[in-house]
Design a protein around this motif. Structure first.
Motif, PDB file in Angstrom:
ATOM      1  N   VAL A 131       0.708  -1.243   0.010  1.00  0.00           N
ATOM      2  CA  VAL A 131      -0.125  -0.076   0.112  1.00  0.00           C
ATOM      3  C   VAL A 131       0.862   1.226  -0.047  1.00  0.00           C
ATOM      4  O   VAL A 131       1.978   1.189   0.449  1.00  0.00           O
ATOM      5  CB  VAL A 131      -0.900   0.041   1.155  1.00  0.00           C
ATOM      6  CG1 VAL A 131      -1.969  -1.135   1.154  1.00  0.00           C
ATOM      7  CG2 VAL A 131      -0.057  -0.050   2.489  1.00  0.00           C
ATOM      8  N   THR A 132       0.462   2.156  -0.583  1.00  0.00           N
ATOM      9  CA  THR A 132       1.347   3.301  -0.614  1.00  0.00           C
ATOM     10  C   THR A 132       0.637   4.725  -0.439  1.00  0.00           C
ATOM     11  O   THR A 132       1.382   5.759  -0.271  1.00  0.00           O
ATOM     12  CB  THR A 132       2.048   3.598  -2.309  1.00  0.00           C
ATOM     13  OG1 THR A 132       0.633   3.509  -3.026  1.00  0.00           O
ATOM     14  CG2 THR A 132       2.874   2.281  -2.549  1.00  0.00           C
ATOM     15  N   SER A 133      -0.842   4.974  -0.430  1.00  0.00           N
ATOM     16  CA  SER A 133      -1.175   6.263  -0.256  1.00  0.00           C
ATOM     17  C   SER A 133      -1.181   6.546   0.960  1.00  0.00           C
ATOM     18  O   SER A 133      -1.257   5.682   2.172  1.00  0.00           O
ATOM     19  CB  SER A 133      -2.608   6.105  -0.450  1.00  0.00           C
ATOM     20  OG  SER A 133      -3.346   5.344   0.091  1.00  0.00           O
ATOM     21  N   ALA A 134      -1.080   7.635   1.474  1.00  0.00           N
ATOM     22  CA  ALA A 134      -1.239   8.352   2.979  1.00  0.00           C
ATOM     23  C   ALA A 134      -2.279   7.454   3.796  1.00  0.00           C
ATOM     24  O   ALA A 134      -2.221   7.016   4.742  1.00  0.00           O
ATOM     25  CB  ALA A 134      -1.464   9.951   3.054  1.00  0.00           C
ATOM     26  N   GLU A 135      -3.619   7.575   3.176  1.00  0.00           N
ATOM     27  CA  GLU A 135      -4.783   6.867   3.923  1.00  0.00           C
ATOM     28  C   GLU A 135      -4.509   5.353   4.103  1.00  0.00           C
ATOM     29  O   GLU A 135      -4.920   4.904   5.173  1.00  0.00           O
ATOM     30  CB  GLU A 135      -5.944   6.882   2.953  1.00  0.00           C
ATOM     31  CG  GLU A 135      -6.619   8.392   2.630  1.00  0.00           C
ATOM     32  CD  GLU A 135      -5.641   8.985   1.661  1.00  0.00           C
ATOM     33  OE1 GLU A 135      -5.098   8.485   0.799  1.00  0.00           O
ATOM     34  OE2 GLU A 135      -5.595  10.560   1.949  1.00  0.00           O
ATOM     35  N   GLU A 136      -3.861   4.583   3.321  1.00  0.00           N
ATOM     36  CA  GLU A 136      -3.561   3.135   3.347  1.00  0.00           C
ATOM     37  C   GLU A 136      -2.292   3.089   4.308  1.00  0.00           C
ATOM     38  O   GLU A 136      -2.326   2.014   5.267  1.00  0.00           O
ATOM     39  CB  GLU A 136      -3.498   2.579   2.222  1.00  0.00           C
ATOM     40  CG  GLU A 136      -4.514   2.711   1.176  1.00  0.00           C
ATOM     41  CD  GLU A 136      -4.040   2.095  -0.221  1.00  0.00           C
ATOM     42  OE1 GLU A 136      -4.623   1.151  -0.678  1.00  0.00           O
ATOM     43  OE2 GLU A 136      -3.174   2.614  -0.669  1.00  0.00           O
ATOM     44  N   LEU A 137      -1.181   4.001   4.216  1.00  0.00           N
ATOM     45  CA  LEU A 137      -0.307   3.801   5.228  1.00  0.00           C
ATOM     46  C   LEU A 137      -0.564   3.934   6.865  1.00  0.00           C
ATOM     47  O   LEU A 137       0.055   3.541   7.841  1.00  0.00           O
ATOM     48  CB  LEU A 137       0.879   4.583   5.087  1.00  0.00           C
ATOM     49  CG  LEU A 137       1.718   4.192   3.399  1.00  0.00           C
ATOM     50  CD1 LEU A 137       2.545   5.460   2.870  1.00  0.00           C
ATOM     51  CD2 LEU A 137       2.543   2.664   3.596  1.00  0.00           C
ATOM     52  N   ARG A 138      -1.611   5.079   6.883  1.00  0.00           N
ATOM     53  CA  ARG A 138      -1.772   5.495   8.436  1.00  0.00           C
ATOM     54  C   ARG A 138      -2.120   4.677   9.144  1.00  0.00           C
ATOM     55  O   ARG A 138      -1.739   4.479  10.486  1.00  0.00           O
ATOM     56  CB  ARG A 138      -2.817   6.740   8.223  1.00  0.00           C
ATOM     57  CG  ARG A 138      -2.715   7.496   9.600  1.00  0.00           C
ATOM     58  CD  ARG A 138      -3.865   8.494   9.629  1.00  0.00           C
ATOM     59  NE  ARG A 138      -3.674   9.496   8.538  1.00  0.00           N
ATOM     60  CZ  ARG A 138      -4.809   9.775   7.669  1.00  0.00           C
ATOM     61  NH1 ARG A 138      -6.096   8.848   7.820  1.00  0.00           N
ATOM     62  NH2 ARG A 138      -4.726  10.571   6.682  1.00  0.00           N
ATOM     63  N   PRO A 139      -3.170   3.653   8.907  1.00  0.00           N
ATOM     64  CA  PRO A 139      -3.471   2.642   9.870  1.00  0.00           C
ATOM     65  C   PRO A 139      -2.449   1.560  10.547  1.00  0.00           C
ATOM     66  O   PRO A 139      -2.513   1.194  11.579  1.00  0.00           O
ATOM     67  CB  PRO A 139      -4.619   1.809   9.377  1.00  0.00           C
ATOM     68  CG  PRO A 139      -5.215   2.596   8.020  1.00  0.00           C
ATOM     69  CD  PRO A 139      -3.887   3.568   7.816  1.00  0.00           C
ATOM     70  N   GLY A 140      -1.492   1.560   9.784  1.00  0.00           N
ATOM     71  CA  GLY A 140      -0.472   0.600  10.185  1.00  0.00           C
ATOM     72  C   GLY A 140       0.456   1.531  11.148  1.00  0.00           C
ATOM     73  O   GLY A 140       0.735   0.697  12.185  1.00  0.00           O
ATOM     74  N   VAL A 141       0.643   2.587  10.872  1.00  0.00           N
ATOM     75  CA  VAL A 141       1.506   3.399  11.796  1.00  0.00           C
ATOM     76  C   VAL A 141       0.581   3.509  13.389  1.00  0.00           C
ATOM     77  O   VAL A 141       1.107   3.481  14.319  1.00  0.00           O
ATOM     78  CB  VAL A 141       1.985   4.696  11.411  1.00  0.00           C
ATOM     79  CG1 VAL A 141       2.776   5.442  12.306  1.00  0.00           C
ATOM     80  CG2 VAL A 141       2.596   4.752  10.155  1.00  0.00           C
ATOM     81  N   GLU A 142      -0.539   3.841  13.053  1.00  0.00           N
ATOM     82  CA  GLU A 142      -1.428   3.898  14.181  1.00  0.00           C
ATOM     83  C   GLU A 142      -1.446   2.825  14.943  1.00  0.00           C
ATOM     84  O   GLU A 142      -1.700   2.709  16.365  1.00  0.00           O
ATOM     85  CB  GLU A 142      -3.072   4.291  13.801  1.00  0.00           C
ATOM     86  CG  GLU A 142      -2.888   5.768  13.476  1.00  0.00           C
ATOM     87  CD  GLU A 142      -4.261   6.106  12.776  1.00  0.00           C
ATOM     88  OE1 GLU A 142      -4.645   7.396  12.735  1.00  0.00           O
ATOM     89  OE2 GLU A 142      -5.170   5.516  12.706  1.00  0.00           O
ATOM     90  N   ALA A 143      -1.605   1.658  14.362  1.00  0.00           N
ATOM     91  CA  ALA A 143      -1.446   0.119  15.075  1.00  0.00           C
ATOM     92  C   ALA A 143      -0.262   0.097  15.891  1.00  0.00           C
ATOM     93  O   ALA A 143      -0.431  -0.529  17.044  1.00  0.00           O
ATOM     94  CB  ALA A 143      -1.753  -0.940  14.212  1.00  0.00           C
ATOM     95  N   ILE A 144       0.744   0.484  15.166  1.00  0.00           N
ATOM     96  CA  ILE A 144       2.197   0.410  15.933  1.00  0.00           C
ATOM     97  C   ILE A 144       2.146   1.169  17.235  1.00  0.00           C
ATOM     98  O   ILE A 144       2.432   0.691  18.370  1.00  0.00           O
ATOM     99  CB  ILE A 144       3.329   0.600  14.952  1.00  0.00           C
ATOM    100  CG1 ILE A 144       3.489  -0.508  13.782  1.00  0.00           C
ATOM    101  CG2 ILE A 144       4.783   0.560  15.693  1.00  0.00           C
ATOM    102  CD1 ILE A 144       4.450  -0.143  12.489  1.00  0.00           C
ATOM    103  N   THR A 145       1.740   2.329  16.933  1.00  0.00           N
ATOM    104  CA  THR A 145       1.713   3.182  18.028  1.00  0.00           C
ATOM    105  C   THR A 145       0.803   2.791  19.168  1.00  0.00           C
ATOM    106  O   THR A 145       1.294   2.964  20.369  1.00  0.00           O
ATOM    107  CB  THR A 145       1.511   4.632  17.562  1.00  0.00           C
ATOM    108  OG1 THR A 145       2.241   5.060  16.626  1.00  0.00           O
ATOM    109  CG2 THR A 145       1.695   5.817  18.757  1.00  0.00           C
TER     110      THR A 145
END
Ligand SMILES: NC(=O)c1ccc[n+]([C@@H]2O[C@H](COP(=O)([O-])OP(=O)(O)OC[C@H]3O[C@@H](n4cnc5c(N)ncnc54)[C@H](OP(=O)(O)O)[C@@H]3O)[C@@H](O)[C@H]2O)c1
Length: 339
Positions: free
Chosen positions: A92-106
């Motif tokens: 996934v490359t769009s900002a919308e698709e990348l964001r949930p991954g970072v949020e889950a990590i945090t």
């Protein structure tokens, strides 16, 4: 940069990757605790935001919960988490698709961050699992948002080409490492320019599947458990496995002579080449990340030996006279490598 970590890291994928092989939190905690205690420098831990089936966050949750129980280990690890693919493992490359991954990590690693005193209270390394069809410049611009917000300290790129690394460096993004498959079975990085550019720019390389997904440690494909996707991989199939066994024999022969195990030889091959110039190739810092679900095996993996030039020559003589058969995964999955 140099990664100031224990020379051998620890891959955590095996605990949550097979939907038919489940580990309890207590089992996971018991292994990780013993393994961290066996190292005298921060241990490089490699997990995945999507390493779970059917719950893609199972791996992350297990890591976070470990530090809830053992906050005193938070400064003894350097954590890298892979993200950037959807539920079908497509990049996934769009900002919308990348964001949930970072949020889950945090969210799930909050207990790790809260317990830290000397390390950053954030993710040491975000690893982009695969580069899709977008440009590396676009993807890094989107990930840099999280570097600026403080959620990510550095970025690692997995399975990228030398050209992509060059472009990534030009953006000024904090590229902390490159991750790729490197072992006696898979040495593409020696010839495709990736090691060269990493050595030149002082970028450490995280070597995944350093035991050839178990084969170099003596795993017989017949013993791969049900539900494990390695059952579909080329190098686990009859004739291909039989052909490639020659490399397994090399690790066995040397292991017998040196009174160590084949797994230790396979890993020592990597650690002995780290930061070394060999046969005209400059190797960058190499950090192998073997994965075991058993504490005793992983502690064994930490005990690498220094292979002398004569040993390295013996191994390379075999490698030069021999062509490994089979793709690394399946033909379809291999298409996403070295982009
Ligand atoms: N960037 C990427 O695309 C990518 C892809 C794949 C993996 N990775 C990362 O790399 C890590 C390691 O890769 P991997 O799991 O594919 O392959 P690997 O480390 O080459 O091999 C793992 C296999 O070796 C066995 N093993 C480990 N130590 C052993 C020992 N001392 N003696 C005998 N057998 C031993 C394990 O079994 P037991 O568990 O039964 O000990 C498991 O079957 C993963 O955990 C993950 O973090 C990254």
């Amino acid at each position: 940069m140099t990664l100031d970590v224990f020379p051998v890291g620890f891959g955590l994928m095996g605990f949550t990757w097979n939907p038919k092989l489940k580990f309890t939190q207590d089992e996971f905690n018991a292994v990780l605790k013993q393994v961290i205690e066996a190292t005298d420098k921060p241990l490089f831990l490699n997990g995945g935001e999507f390493y779970g089936m059917p719950d893609r966050h199972e791996n992350l949750k297990k890591i976070g919960k470990f530090f809830e129980t053992y906050p005193e280990y938070a400064d003894k690890v350097y954590v890298s988490i892979k993200s950037g693919v959807n539920d079908h493992w497509a990049p996934v490359t769009s900002a919308e698709e990348l964001r949930p991954g970072v949020e889950a990590i945090t969210k799930y690693l909050a207990p790790l961050y809260a317990a830290r005193k000397s390390h950053p209270k954030s993710l040491d390394m975000y690893t982009l699992a695969r580069l899709g069809d977008d440009t590396i410049e676009n993807v890094l611009e989107r990930l840099n948002v999280y570097v600026k917000s403080g959620e990510i300290k550095s970025i690692c790129l997995s399975e990228v080409s030398a050209q992509t690394i060059q472009k990534a460096l030009a953006t000024g993004a904090p590229i902390g490492a490159v991750e790729l498959e490197f072992s006696l079975f898979s040495r593409e990085a020696v010839e495709n320019g990736v090691f060269e550019i990493c050595a030149k720019n002082n970028i450490p390389v995280i070597c995944y599947s350093p035991l050839g997904k178990g084969l170099l440690a003596g795993l017989n494909p017949k013993d791969v458990p049900e539900g494990d996707m390695r059952r579909n991989f080329d190098r686990f199939q009859g004739e291909i496995y039989e052909h490639n066994k020659k490399l397994v024999e090399v690790t066995k022969d040397i292991a017998e002579r040196k009174k160590v195990t084949p797994a230790q030889v396979a890993l020592s091959f990597i650690t002995s080449l780290s930061n070394k110039e060999w046969a005209g190739v400059k190797y960058p810092q190499l950090v192998p990340i073997p994965g075991s679900t058993k504490a005793a095996r992983q502690i064994e993996n930490f005990k690498t030996i220094q292979l002398f030039d004569a040993d390295l020559k013996e191994i390379h003589d075999v490698l030069d006279s021999f062509k490994v058969k089979g793709s690394r995964y399946t033909a379809a999955m291999d298409a996403g490598l070295y982009k």
